[in-house]
Write a protein that holds these residues in place. Structure first.
Motif, PDB file in Angstrom:
ATOM      1  N   PHE A 291       1.063  -0.864  -0.056  1.00  0.00           N
ATOM      2  CA  PHE A 291      -0.047   0.403  -0.075  1.00  0.00           C
ATOM      3  C   PHE A 291       0.798   1.469  -0.054  1.00  0.00           C
ATOM      4  CE2 PHE A 291       0.882  -1.314   4.911  1.00  0.00           C
ATOM      5  CZ  PHE A 291       1.439   0.111   4.974  1.00  0.00           C
ATOM      6  N   GLU A 292      -0.293   2.016  -0.499  1.00  0.00           N
ATOM      7  CA  GLU A 292       1.024   3.412  -0.173  1.00  0.00           C
ATOM      8  C   GLU A 292       0.848   4.417   0.826  1.00  0.00           C
ATOM      9  OE1 GLU A 292       1.308   7.918  -3.206  1.00  0.00           O
ATOM     10  OE2 GLU A 292       1.058   5.780  -4.185  1.00  0.00           O
ATOM     11  N   GLU A 293       1.042   5.123   1.885  1.00  0.00           N
ATOM     12  CA  GLU A 293       0.883   5.383   2.322  1.00  0.00           C
ATOM     13  C   GLU A 293       1.460   7.659   2.237  1.00  0.00           C
ATOM     14  OE1 GLU A 293       1.593   6.578   7.430  1.00  0.00           O
ATOM     15  OE2 GLU A 293       1.623   4.593   7.338  1.00  0.00           O
ATOM     16  N   THR A 294       0.863   8.253   1.948  1.00  0.00           N
ATOM     17  CA  THR A 294       0.724   9.500   2.113  1.00  0.00           C
ATOM     18  C   THR A 294       0.817  10.513   3.998  1.00  0.00           C
ATOM     19  OG1 THR A 294      -0.573   9.710   0.703  1.00  0.00           O
ATOM     20  CG2 THR A 294      -0.337  11.950   2.275  1.00  0.00           C
ATOM     21  N   ALA A 295       2.388  10.232   3.811  1.00  0.00           N
ATOM     22  CA  ALA A 295       2.664  11.217   5.393  1.00  0.00           C
ATOM     23  C   ALA A 295       2.561  12.614   5.494  1.00  0.00           C
ATOM     24  CB  ALA A 295       3.759  10.653   6.164  1.00  0.00           C
ATOM     25  N   PRO A 296       2.116  13.686   6.428  1.00  0.00           N
ATOM     26  CA  PRO A 296       2.125  15.359   5.937  1.00  0.00           C
ATOM     27  C   PRO A 296       3.370  14.927   7.294  1.00  0.00           C
ATOM     28  CG  PRO A 296       0.176  14.281   6.852  1.00  0.00           C
ATOM     29  CD  PRO A 296       0.567  13.144   6.597  1.00  0.00           C
ATOM     30  N   VAL A 297       4.075  16.304   6.824  1.00  0.00           N
ATOM     31  CA  VAL A 297       5.348  17.060   7.229  1.00  0.00           C
ATOM     32  C   VAL A 297       5.473  16.544   9.118  1.00  0.00           C
ATOM     33  CG1 VAL A 297       7.108  18.707   7.860  1.00  0.00           C
ATOM     34  CG2 VAL A 297       5.855  18.688   6.214  1.00  0.00           C
ATOM     35  N   GLY A 298       6.022  15.669   9.241  1.00  0.00           N
ATOM     36  CA  GLY A 298       6.047  15.460  11.369  1.00  0.00           C
ATOM     37  C   GLY A 298       6.050  14.141  11.307  1.00  0.00           C
ATOM     38  N   THR A 299       4.978  13.475  10.478  1.00  0.00           N
ATOM     39  CA  THR A 299       4.562  12.228  10.382  1.00  0.00           C
ATOM     40  C   THR A 299       5.597  11.412  11.614  1.00  0.00           C
ATOM     41  OG1 THR A 299       2.936  12.720   9.213  1.00  0.00           O
ATOM     42  CG2 THR A 299       3.029  10.185   9.706  1.00  0.00           C
ATOM     43  N   GLU A 300       4.697  10.390  12.418  1.00  0.00           N
ATOM     44  CA  GLU A 300       5.468   9.444  12.869  1.00  0.00           C
ATOM     45  C   GLU A 300       5.463   8.204  13.151  1.00  0.00           C
ATOM     46  OE1 GLU A 300       6.313  12.117  17.048  1.00  0.00           O
ATOM     47  OE2 GLU A 300       8.579  11.431  16.054  1.00  0.00           O
ATOM     48  N   THR A 301       6.456   7.106  13.172  1.00  0.00           N
ATOM     49  CA  THR A 301       6.070   6.011  14.173  1.00  0.00           C
ATOM     50  C   THR A 301       6.084   5.809  15.473  1.00  0.00           C
ATOM     51  OG1 THR A 301       7.590   4.448  13.620  1.00  0.00           O
ATOM     52  CG2 THR A 301       5.776   4.437  11.862  1.00  0.00           C
ATOM     53  N   THR A 302       5.825   4.982  16.129  1.00  0.00           N
ATOM     54  CA  THR A 302       6.409   4.795  17.134  1.00  0.00           C
ATOM     55  C   THR A 302       7.589   3.430  16.927  1.00  0.00           C
ATOM     56  OG1 THR A 302       4.612   2.718  17.223  1.00  0.00           O
ATOM     57  CG2 THR A 302       4.681   3.974  18.428  1.00  0.00           C
ATOM     58  N   TYR A 303       8.554   2.844  17.942  1.00  0.00           N
ATOM     59  CA  TYR A 303      10.047   1.902  17.943  1.00  0.00           C
ATOM     60  C   TYR A 303       9.094   1.170  18.214  1.00  0.00           C
ATOM     61  CZ  TYR A 303      14.553   1.510  17.479  1.00  0.00           C
ATOM     62  OH  TYR A 303      15.747   0.688  17.404  1.00  0.00           O
ATOM     63  N   HIS A 304       9.039   0.215  17.045  1.00  0.00           N
ATOM     64  CA  HIS A 304       8.547  -0.927  17.000  1.00  0.00           C
ATOM     65  C   HIS A 304       9.067  -2.104  16.315  1.00  0.00           C
ATOM     66  CE1 HIS A 304       7.046   0.851  13.295  1.00  0.00           C
ATOM     67  NE2 HIS A 304       6.889  -1.044  12.642  1.00  0.00           N
ATOM     68  N   LEU A 305       8.576  -3.252  16.261  1.00  0.00           N
ATOM     69  CA  LEU A 305       9.056  -4.011  15.489  1.00  0.00           C
ATOM     70  C   LEU A 305       7.641  -5.248  15.191  1.00  0.00           C
ATOM     71  CD1 LEU A 305       9.003  -6.817  17.371  1.00  0.00           C
ATOM     72  CD2 LEU A 305      11.049  -6.125  18.256  1.00  0.00           C
ATOM     73  N   HIS A 306       7.621  -6.574  14.486  1.00  0.00           N
ATOM     74  CA  HIS A 306       7.537  -7.553  13.623  1.00  0.00           C
ATOM     75  C   HIS A 306       7.146  -8.308  14.000  1.00  0.00           C
ATOM     76  CE1 HIS A 306       5.644  -3.450  11.234  1.00  0.00           C
ATOM     77  NE2 HIS A 306       6.208  -3.153  11.530  1.00  0.00           N
ATOM     78  N   HIS A 307       6.750  -9.568  14.310  1.00  0.00           N
ATOM     79  CA  HIS A 307       7.266 -10.582  14.949  1.00  0.00           C
ATOM     80  C   HIS A 307       7.114 -11.652  13.911  1.00  0.00           C
ATOM     81  CE1 HIS A 307       7.767  -9.872  19.197  1.00  0.00           C
ATOM     82  NE2 HIS A 307       6.835  -8.831  19.121  1.00  0.00           N
TER      83      HIS A 307
END
Length: 123
Positions: A11-27
């Motif tokens: 999929f494509e994500e559109t991320a405005p300025v400043g968009t951030e994710t948590t520090y995470h992992l995928h099992h």
């Protein structure tokens, strides 16, 4: 995911300025991010890099990572999860009520799809 026998989600994500994710992992899934436009700072384990249009990053399963749009414009990023389990979070969010993308409900949704939040956004 269901359309590919749960082999891949893309999929494509559109991320405005400043968009951030948590520090995470995928099992259960590996992740690939391809920056289509904009600038994204990416942390994979202890390594931090800046990706611009045309950059690609690989996030192996069980390795903590995060990203943030650190550029001056909206970024567009193409994401791929394989197998598709981790991508199920985004499929579920399509049908959920709007809310804090890093709040308790979103974290519970992530956990249902094999994610583990290991810390707050690192940037």
């Amino acid at each position: 995911g269901g359309e590919t026998a749960h082999i891949v989600v893309l999929f494509e994500e559109t991320a405005p300025v400043g968009t951030e994710t948590t520090y995470h992992l995928h099992h259960d899934s590996d992740e690939v991010a391809y920056v289509l436009t904009g600038e994204v700072t990416i942390k994979i384990g202890d390594e931090v890099t800046v990706g611009k249009a045309g950059s690609c990053a690989f996030f192996p399963r069980n390795v903590a990572h995060a990203w943030k749009n650190t550029g001056g414009e909206t970024a567009r990023i193409l994401f791929l999860y394989t197998p598709a389990k981790a991508g199920g979070f985004f499929e579920e969010r399509l049908h959920a009520a709007p809310g804090d993308p890093n709040g308790p409900e979103a974290i519970a949704q992530r956990e249902r799809h094999g994610w583990e939040v290991v810390g707050p956004p690192p940037f």
